[in-house]
Design an enzyme around this catalytic site. Structure first.
Site, PDB file in Angstrom:
ATOM      1  N   LYS A  58      -0.032   4.273   0.272  1.00  0.00           N
ATOM      2  CA  LYS A  58      -0.610   5.322   1.125  1.00  0.00           C
ATOM      3  C   LYS A  58      -0.414   6.695   0.461  1.00  0.00           C
ATOM      4  O   LYS A  58      -0.590   6.820  -0.747  1.00  0.00           O
ATOM      5  CB  LYS A  58      -0.020   5.256   2.532  1.00  0.00           C
ATOM      6  CG  LYS A  58      -0.280   3.882   3.180  1.00  0.00           C
ATOM      7  CD  LYS A  58      -0.165   3.870   4.675  1.00  0.00           C
ATOM      8  CE  LYS A  58      -0.568   2.500   5.219  1.00  0.00           C
ATOM      9  NZ  LYS A  58      -0.632   2.432   6.661  1.00  0.00           N
ATOM     10  N   GLU A 112      -5.888  -5.917  10.227  1.00  0.00           N
ATOM     11  CA  GLU A 112      -4.774  -5.062  10.652  1.00  0.00           C
ATOM     12  C   GLU A 112      -5.137  -4.363  11.955  1.00  0.00           C
ATOM     13  O   GLU A 112      -5.939  -3.419  11.936  1.00  0.00           O
ATOM     14  CB  GLU A 112      -4.516  -3.954   9.620  1.00  0.00           C
ATOM     15  CG  GLU A 112      -4.164  -4.417   8.239  1.00  0.00           C
ATOM     16  CD  GLU A 112      -3.620  -3.273   7.393  1.00  0.00           C
ATOM     17  OE1 GLU A 112      -2.563  -3.470   6.795  1.00  0.00           O
ATOM     18  OE2 GLU A 112      -4.231  -2.188   7.353  1.00  0.00           O
ATOM     19  N   ILE A 146      -0.241  -0.465  13.076  1.00  0.00           N
ATOM     20  CA  ILE A 146       0.033   0.102  11.743  1.00  0.00           C
ATOM     21  C   ILE A 146       1.134   1.164  11.853  1.00  0.00           C
ATOM     22  O   ILE A 146       1.061   2.056  12.700  1.00  0.00           O
ATOM     23  CB  ILE A 146      -1.251   0.709  11.125  1.00  0.00           C
ATOM     24  CG1 ILE A 146      -2.250  -0.403  10.787  1.00  0.00           C
ATOM     25  CG2 ILE A 146      -0.921   1.534   9.881  1.00  0.00           C
ATOM     26  CD1 ILE A 146      -3.567   0.083  10.202  1.00  0.00           C
ATOM     27  N   GLY A 171       2.887  -3.459  10.612  1.00  0.00           N
ATOM     28  CA  GLY A 171       4.230  -3.677  11.146  1.00  0.00           C
ATOM     29  C   GLY A 171       5.048  -4.744  10.439  1.00  0.00           C
ATOM     30  O   GLY A 171       6.146  -5.085  10.877  1.00  0.00           O
ATOM     31  N   HIS A 187     -10.007   0.620   4.397  1.00  0.00           N
ATOM     32  CA  HIS A 187      -8.723   0.661   5.112  1.00  0.00           C
ATOM     33  C   HIS A 187      -8.898   1.454   6.402  1.00  0.00           C
ATOM     34  O   HIS A 187      -9.710   2.377   6.467  1.00  0.00           O
ATOM     35  CB  HIS A 187      -7.640   1.302   4.231  1.00  0.00           C
ATOM     36  CG  HIS A 187      -6.275   1.133   4.813  1.00  0.00           C
ATOM     37  ND1 HIS A 187      -5.774   1.981   5.783  1.00  0.00           N
ATOM     38  CD2 HIS A 187      -5.323   0.202   4.593  1.00  0.00           C
ATOM     39  CE1 HIS A 187      -4.567   1.578   6.129  1.00  0.00           C
ATOM     40  NE2 HIS A 187      -4.264   0.502   5.420  1.00  0.00           N
ATOM     41  N   ALA A 209       3.197  -1.525   4.216  1.00  0.00           N
ATOM     42  CA  ALA A 209       3.522  -0.207   3.660  1.00  0.00           C
ATOM     43  C   ALA A 209       4.888   0.295   4.141  1.00  0.00           C
ATOM     44  O   ALA A 209       5.898   0.150   3.462  1.00  0.00           O
ATOM     45  CB  ALA A 209       2.430   0.798   4.018  1.00  0.00           C
ATOM     46  N   SER A 210       4.934   0.887   5.343  1.00  0.00           N
ATOM     47  CA  SER A 210       6.092   1.684   5.754  1.00  0.00           C
ATOM     48  C   SER A 210       7.420   0.928   5.773  1.00  0.00           C
ATOM     49  O   SER A 210       8.461   1.520   5.485  1.00  0.00           O
ATOM     50  CB  SER A 210       5.831   2.326   7.123  1.00  0.00           C
ATOM     51  OG  SER A 210       5.505   1.344   8.078  1.00  0.00           O
ATOM     52  N   ASN A 212       0.847  -1.192   0.000  1.00  0.00           N
ATOM     53  CA  ASN A 212       0.000   0.000   0.000  1.00  0.00           C
ATOM     54  C   ASN A 212       0.885   1.244   0.000  1.00  0.00           C
ATOM     55  O   ASN A 212       1.634   1.478   0.952  1.00  0.00           O
ATOM     56  CB  ASN A 212      -0.895  -0.040   1.251  1.00  0.00           C
ATOM     57  CG  ASN A 212      -1.822   1.152   1.353  1.00  0.00           C
ATOM     58  OD1 ASN A 212      -1.846   2.010   0.484  1.00  0.00           O
ATOM     59  ND2 ASN A 212      -2.588   1.193   2.432  1.00  0.00           N
TER      60      ASN A 212
HETATM   61  O1  G3P Z   1      -2.165  -1.014   4.404  1.00  0.00           O
HETATM   62  C1  G3P Z   1      -1.044  -1.477   5.085  1.00  0.00           C
HETATM   63  C2  G3P Z   1      -0.904  -0.872   6.391  1.00  0.00           C
HETATM   64  O2  G3P Z   1      -1.935  -0.228   6.968  1.00  0.00           O
HETATM   65  C3  G3P Z   1       0.137  -1.394   7.291  1.00  0.00           C
HETATM   66  O3  G3P Z   1       1.046  -0.365   7.358  1.00  0.00           O
HETATM   67  O4  G3P Z   1       3.195   0.651   7.632  1.00  0.00           O
HETATM   68  O5  G3P Z   1       2.397  -1.007   9.311  1.00  0.00           O
HETATM   69  O6  G3P Z   1       3.067  -1.775   7.052  1.00  0.00           O
HETATM   70  P1  G3P Z   1       2.528  -0.644   7.878  1.00  0.00           P
END
Ligand code: G3P
Length: 222
Positions: free
Chosen positions: A9, A139, A144, A179, A91, A200-201, A7
Site C-alpha cells: 500500500k 476482499e 480491510i 483482516g 484494488h 497488508a496491515s 500489498n
Molecule cells: O490488499 C490487501 C488488503 O486490502 C487487505 O488489507 O490490511 O486488511 O490485510 P489488510
C-alpha cells in the site's frame, strides 16, 4: 503452491528503504515454507527491490494504455521493465470501471505480466473471472485493515467466490483478503478453497514484521 501476496500500500513502514527491508524479510521467510511469496510495493520502489531481491514483485496498479501521450499513467511495459512480473488490478483503494479493467488486463497479457483482479463480493468476482485474469482476490472492503479476518467474519464470500469461479473460468485461481494476519487465518482461508491470500496491515504495521510473517506462514504445512 500457496500464494501469499503482501500489498505494501502506501504505509510508511513499507515505502522506500523500508520496502526493501520488508522484501528481504519476505524473501527469507519464503525460503522456509512451501509458499510463493509475492511483494507488492509502490511503483517507484519496484526497481530497487527487483535489483536486490529475487522473489516475485507485482505492481499495485496498471493502466490499460500503451506508449504515447498518457501522462501520469502506469503502463504494463514500464512496470515489467522495472522488474515486476505481475500486478494487482482494481484494488478496493484503486477501483476501475469494467472497461478499464479489461483494458488493463489486455495490456498485461501483451507484456506477459501475471494479473490479480481484486473484487469486493461474489457478483464482482463473477464479472472479473469472466475476463480471465490469472487470479481474482475477493476482499470485503469493510474488513480491510480491520484486523478481523475474512476467513472468519465472512467465509461465505470466499466459498461463494470459489464456487462461482469454478463454474465460470476454472483456470482462474481465487485468493481472499482483508483482516488476514495470523497462521490460523491463512489456514482457514485455504480450507475455504482459496489458493492463497492478499494481505497488508497485519504484517506491515506489526511491531516485529519478521515475527508476524513467520506466524502467518506457520498456517501452511511445512
Ligand atoms: O490488499 C490487501 C488488503 O486490502 C487487505 O488489507 O490490511 O486488511 O490485510 P489488510
Amino acid at each position: 503452491m500457496t500464494k501469499v501476496v503482501l500489498n505494501f500500500k502506501t504505509y510508511a513502514e513499507s515505502t522506500g528503504m523500508a520496502a526493501l527491508e520488508l522484501s528481504r524479510i519476505c524473501e527469507e521467510a519464503a525460503e522456509q515454507y512451501d509458499v510463493e511469496m509475492v511483494v507488492v510495493p509502490q511503483i517507484a520502489d519496484i526497481r530497487l527491490i527487483a535489483e536486490n531481491v529475487s522473489i516475485p514483485i507485482y505492481a499495485q496498479h496498471v493502466d490499460g494504455v500503451g506508449f504515447g501521450g498518457y501522462t501520469g499513467h502506469i503502463t504494463a511495459a514500464s512496470v515489467k521493465a522495472a522488474g515486476a512480473s505481475g500486478t494487482l488490478i482494481n484494488h478496493s483503494e484503486r477501483r476501475l470501471k469494467l472497461a478499464e479493467i479489461e483494458a488493463a488486463l489486455s495490456s498485461c497479457k501483451a507484456e506477459g505480466l501475471a494479473t490479480i483482479v481484486c473484487t469486493n463480493n461474489i457478483a464482482t468476482t463473477k464479472a472479473a473471472a469472466a475476463l480471465k485474469p490469472d487470479f481474482v482476490a475477493v476482499e470485503p472492503p469493510e474488513l480491510i485493515g480491520s484486523g478481523i479476518p475474512v476467513s472468519k467474519a465472512d467465509p461465505g464470500v470466499v466459498t461463494g467466490s470459489v464456487e462461482a469461479v469454478k463454474r465460470i473460468e476454472p483456470e482462474v485461481g481465487v485468493l481472499c483478503g482483508a483482516g488476514i494476519s495470523r497462521g490460523e487465518d491463512l489456514k482457514a482461508a485455504l480450507e475455504l478453497g482459496s489458493v492463497g491470500v492478499l494481505l497488508a496491515s497485519g504484517i506491515i504495521k506489526a511491531k516485529d514484521q519478521k515475527k508476524a510473517l513467520e506466524d502467518l506462514l506457520s498456517g501452511i504445512q511445512r
